[in-house]
Write a protein that holds these residues in place. Sequence first.
Motif: not given
Length: 172
Positions: A114-124
Amino acid sequence: MHQTLYGTEVVLRPPAPDDVPRLAAIRSTPEVRAIWRGGDDLVKAVTEDLADPDVTTLVVEHAGRVAGAVQWGEERDPDYRHANIDIYLDPAVHGRGLGTDTVRTLARHLITDLGHHRIVIDPAADNTVAIRCYTKAGFRPVGIMRAYERGPDGSWHDGLLMDLLASDLTEH
């Protein structure tokens, strides 16, 4: 319709109505409920006319059984384009590397296909198990988001913003 993705130990596939009871059972476990709460999104995720167009949910299967779900969304503004991930797994399969395999498999799809250059995730910020899982998948801590989310007790809790760049994925 979204495609099926294959990891080392997991298969990520579009949800079906028959998945709702199993996902609801997983979400009702004390470990998962403490973080995910609610449940209205389960029906929305598998009912096409109620689905959130900004969130894609995939069922996580392991050894032919539903083991949880993973969701992703994206910021489409070209100057800020990136994707985000959320995941929950049955506590009965924790500690087997399935979370890392799931997150890595989805991140690879989001970056490569899908061509994303950055992925984020936000755990506690205090969810050390999740943070360790995401770190194994290549995510790096960015910073603490103070009073980020409300807990089941009604008080606000910090979150940890983590990200993975396309170049980080190739290192793993």
